[in-house]
Design a protein around this motif. Structure first.
Motif, PDB file in Angstrom:
ATOM      1  N   HIS A  77      22.833  55.050  48.698  1.00 40.03           N
ATOM      2  CA  HIS A  77      22.420  56.446  48.793  1.00 40.03           C
ATOM      3  C   HIS A  77      21.811  56.928  47.483  1.00 40.03           C
ATOM      4  N   PRO A  78      20.608  57.526  47.545  1.00 40.87           N
ATOM      5  CA  PRO A  78      19.970  58.030  46.322  1.00 40.87           C
ATOM      6  C   PRO A  78      20.781  59.154  45.678  1.00 40.87           C
ATOM      7  N   VAL A  79      20.425  59.449  44.426  1.00 42.07           N
ATOM      8  CA  VAL A  79      21.182  60.397  43.609  1.00 42.07           C
ATOM      9  C   VAL A  79      20.326  61.614  43.276  1.00 42.07           C
ATOM     10  N   ILE A  80      20.948  62.785  43.308  1.00 49.44           N
ATOM     11  CA  ILE A  80      20.352  64.008  42.763  1.00 49.44           C
ATOM     12  C   ILE A  80      21.317  64.550  41.711  1.00 49.44           C
ATOM     13  N   VAL A  81      20.829  64.740  40.488  1.00 50.42           N
ATOM     14  CA  VAL A  81      21.657  65.387  39.469  1.00 50.42           C
ATOM     15  C   VAL A  81      21.277  66.862  39.413  1.00 50.42           C
ATOM     16  N   PHE A 105      22.324  62.091  50.399  1.00 55.45           N
ATOM     17  CA  PHE A 105      22.244  62.001  48.945  1.00 55.45           C
ATOM     18  C   PHE A 105      23.630  62.104  48.324  1.00 55.45           C
ATOM     19  N   VAL A 106      23.787  61.460  47.177  1.00 55.66           N
ATOM     20  CA  VAL A 106      24.954  61.684  46.329  1.00 55.66           C
ATOM     21  C   VAL A 106      24.514  62.661  45.250  1.00 55.66           C
ATOM     22  N   VAL A 107      25.123  63.845  45.244  1.00 54.06           N
ATOM     23  CA  VAL A 107      24.741  64.886  44.297  1.00 54.06           C
ATOM     24  C   VAL A 107      25.772  64.930  43.176  1.00 54.06           C
ATOM     25  N   ALA A 108      25.312  64.744  41.950  1.00 52.23           N
ATOM     26  CA  ALA A 108      26.179  64.820  40.771  1.00 52.23           C
ATOM     27  C   ALA A 108      25.863  66.121  40.050  1.00 52.23           C
ATOM     28  N   ALA A 109      26.721  67.122  40.254  1.00 54.62           N
ATOM     29  CA  ALA A 109      26.492  68.446  39.689  1.00 54.62           C
ATOM     30  C   ALA A 109      27.285  68.612  38.399  1.00 54.62           C
ATOM     31  N   LEU A 128      28.150  57.843  37.961  1.00 60.03           N
ATOM     32  CA  LEU A 128      27.866  57.120  39.201  1.00 60.03           C
ATOM     33  C   LEU A 128      27.525  55.657  38.932  1.00 60.03           C
ATOM     34  N   THR A 129      26.978  55.364  37.778  1.00 60.39           N
ATOM     35  CA  THR A 129      26.728  53.971  37.415  1.00 60.39           C
ATOM     36  C   THR A 129      28.045  53.215  37.299  1.00 60.39           C
ATOM     37  N   ARG A 130      29.037  53.857  36.670  1.00 66.83           N
ATOM     38  CA  ARG A 130      30.350  53.221  36.547  1.00 66.83           C
ATOM     39  C   ARG A 130      31.034  53.101  37.907  1.00 66.83           C
ATOM     40  N   ARG A 131      30.971  54.156  38.695  1.00 71.79           N
ATOM     41  CA  ARG A 131      31.641  54.136  39.994  1.00 71.79           C
ATOM     42  C   ARG A 131      30.984  53.134  40.939  1.00 71.79           C
ATOM     43  N   SER A 135      34.754  47.999  41.789  1.00 70.11           N
ATOM     44  CA  SER A 135      35.089  47.471  43.117  1.00 70.11           C
ATOM     45  C   SER A 135      36.182  48.276  43.810  1.00 70.11           C
ATOM     46  N   SER A 136      36.935  49.079  43.066  1.00 71.19           N
ATOM     47  CA  SER A 136      37.988  49.888  43.678  1.00 71.19           C
ATOM     48  C   SER A 136      37.507  51.273  44.086  1.00 71.19           C
ATOM     49  N   SER A 137      36.257  51.594  43.801  1.00 70.74           N
ATOM     50  CA  SER A 137      35.711  52.921  44.079  1.00 70.74           C
ATOM     51  C   SER A 137      35.082  52.976  45.460  1.00 70.74           C
ATOM     52  N   ILE A 138      35.143  54.139  46.105  1.00 68.43           N
ATOM     53  CA  ILE A 138      34.460  54.316  47.395  1.00 68.43           C
ATOM     54  C   ILE A 138      32.947  54.236  47.220  1.00 68.43           C
ATOM     55  N   PHE A 139      32.460  54.394  45.987  1.00 66.81           N
ATOM     56  CA  PHE A 139      31.021  54.362  45.727  1.00 66.81           C
ATOM     57  C   PHE A 139      30.530  52.953  45.392  1.00 66.81           C
ATOM     58  N   HIS A 140      31.418  51.973  45.423  1.00 65.87           N
ATOM     59  CA  HIS A 140      31.057  50.618  45.019  1.00 65.87           C
ATOM     60  C   HIS A 140      29.890  50.085  45.845  1.00 65.87           C
ATOM     61  N   ASN A 141      28.795  49.765  45.168  1.00 60.17           N
ATOM     62  CA  ASN A 141      27.583  49.228  45.796  1.00 60.17           C
ATOM     63  C   ASN A 141      27.021  50.135  46.893  1.00 60.17           C
ATOM     64  N   ARG A 142      27.274  51.441  46.795  1.00 60.12           N
ATOM     65  CA  ARG A 142      26.770  52.386  47.791  1.00 60.12           C
ATOM     66  C   ARG A 142      25.851  53.435  47.173  1.00 60.12           C
ATOM     67  N   VAL A 143      25.591  53.322  45.867  1.00 55.75           N
ATOM     68  CA  VAL A 143      24.746  54.286  45.175  1.00 55.75           C
ATOM     69  C   VAL A 143      23.435  53.613  44.782  1.00 55.75           C
ATOM     70  N   ASP A 144      22.323  54.246  45.138  1.00 59.14           N
ATOM     71  CA  ASP A 144      21.007  53.699  44.803  1.00 59.14           C
ATOM     72  C   ASP A 144      20.575  54.275  43.457  1.00 59.14           C
ATOM     73  N   LEU A 145      20.888  53.569  42.405  1.00 62.63           N
ATOM     74  CA  LEU A 145      20.592  54.036  41.054  1.00 62.63           C
ATOM     75  C   LEU A 145      19.128  53.827  40.667  1.00 62.63           C
ATOM     76  N   GLU A 146      18.349  53.242  41.570  1.00 64.33           N
ATOM     77  CA  GLU A 146      16.916  53.092  41.343  1.00 64.33           C
ATOM     78  C   GLU A 146      16.142  54.301  41.846  1.00 64.33           C
ATOM     79  N   ARG A 147      16.831  55.218  42.514  1.00 60.81           N
ATOM     80  CA  ARG A 147      16.171  56.394  43.077  1.00 60.81           C
ATOM     81  C   ARG A 147      16.999  57.629  42.712  1.00 60.81           C
ATOM     82  N   ILE A 148      16.548  58.319  41.675  1.00 60.86           N
ATOM     83  CA  ILE A 148      17.284  59.463  41.145  1.00 60.86           C
ATOM     84  C   ILE A 148      16.337  60.639  40.959  1.00 60.86           C
ATOM     85  N   GLY A 149      16.768  61.806  41.441  1.00 61.69           N
ATOM     86  CA  GLY A 149      16.030  63.040  41.237  1.00 61.69           C
ATOM     87  C   GLY A 149      16.853  64.018  40.428  1.00 61.69           C
TER      88      GLY A 149
END
Length: 291
Positions: A77-81, A105-109, A128-131, A135-149
């Protein structure tokens, strides 16, 4: 990439205190919202809720708004900060941030009410890069860090411009941005939104950013009748265009392309919603359909 302070009055604090139940800014717990509409309607109407039920996680520095079942998702999932206006907190913009989360989207406010330097917004990317790697995070390999707005309102809008210089950020969408920023270092396309009746961040101030953005595809959109607080406490007319912009640039959703590009672009012809729309030379060169 898909393409290569001003003050908010204390009324915004009152909105924090009276915000709907489900998000507690003093809590580190997770809150959820109900299921939303299907993917087909989400693609057709960007102002409608997306197909994902949503959740909220409040941390010390960052509040995350995200698809509730992200751990079971079959995609990244892409990221919006997000950056807040002066004296404001993410809960003030809850409806808009949850709307984006419902679209996947994963929104990091950033939790700070003083976001202009963009430090806390960048911290959201780091979190989100750390999460994503944990491997214990619900975000593990589910965040698209190549697509950030990057987006934000008022002072946070200026911060979105500042963060746009970060090589990790693909596109920016400042909403009524304050003047303390320099758009010359922004690397990706920009949608700059103003309010026709904004008496705090005058439309001319937003147009100044647009006029200086000749090095990137830039669009200026002025929402008819909107004042500085239209986006506060509800997504309102900002929901559809912001969602369409991020779906296009961060998800590659070609159904959103015609809203901004081509001779008869949607926001160009919708004079009921928009009092002024301008596109620079680089933006007008982008066709309505993908090559």
């Amino acid at each position: 990439m898909l393409w290569r302070k001003l003050l908010v009055p204390l009324t915004s604090i009152a909105l924090v205190l009276s915000a709907p139940a489900g998000v507690n800014a003093a809590s580190a717990s997770t809150a959820t919202t109900g299921a939303t509409t299907g993917a087909a309607s989400a693609a057709a109407d960007f102002g409608a809720s997306g197909p994902y039920a949503t959740a909220v996680e409040v941390g010390a520095v960052t509040t995350l708004y995200y698809p509730r079942d992200i751990a079971q998702s079959g995609r990244r999932h892409p990221v919006i900060v997000w950056g807040n206006g002066t004296f404001a907190f993410p809960v003030v913009y809850r409806d808009l941030l949850l709307h984006w989360a419902s679209h996947g989207f994963v929104v990091a406010a950033a939790n700070t009410p003083q976001s202009n330097l963009g430090i806390s917004m960048r911290a959201g990317i780091d979190l989100l890069t750390r999460r994503n790697a944990d491997s214990s995070s619900i975000f593990h390999n589910r965040v698209d860090l190549e697509r950030i707005g990057a987006s934000g309102h008022s002072q946070g809008g200026a911060a979105a411009i500042v963060v746009g210089a970060d090589p990790r950020v693909d596109t920016i969408l400042p909403i009524q941005p304050g003047p303390l920023a320099n758009i010359n270092a922004v690397r990706g396309p920009a949608l700059l939104l103003a309010g026709q009746r904004d008496s705090i961040v005058f439309p001319a101030l937003v147009r100044a950013f647009y006029n200086a953005a000749g090095h990137i595809p830039a669009i200026y959109g002025e929402l008819r009748g909107a004042d500085h607080f239209t986006v506060v406490g509800g997504a309102g007319p900002f929901a559809a265009p912001t969602t369409a912009w991020f779906r296009l640039h961060l998800m590659g959703d070609q159904t959103a392309r015609g809203q901004f590009f081509g001779a008869g672009c949607g926001i160009c012809t919708d004079t009921r919603t928009w009092s002024d729309v301008r596109r620079n030379a680089l933006a007008t060169q982008i066709p309505a359909t993908a090559p």
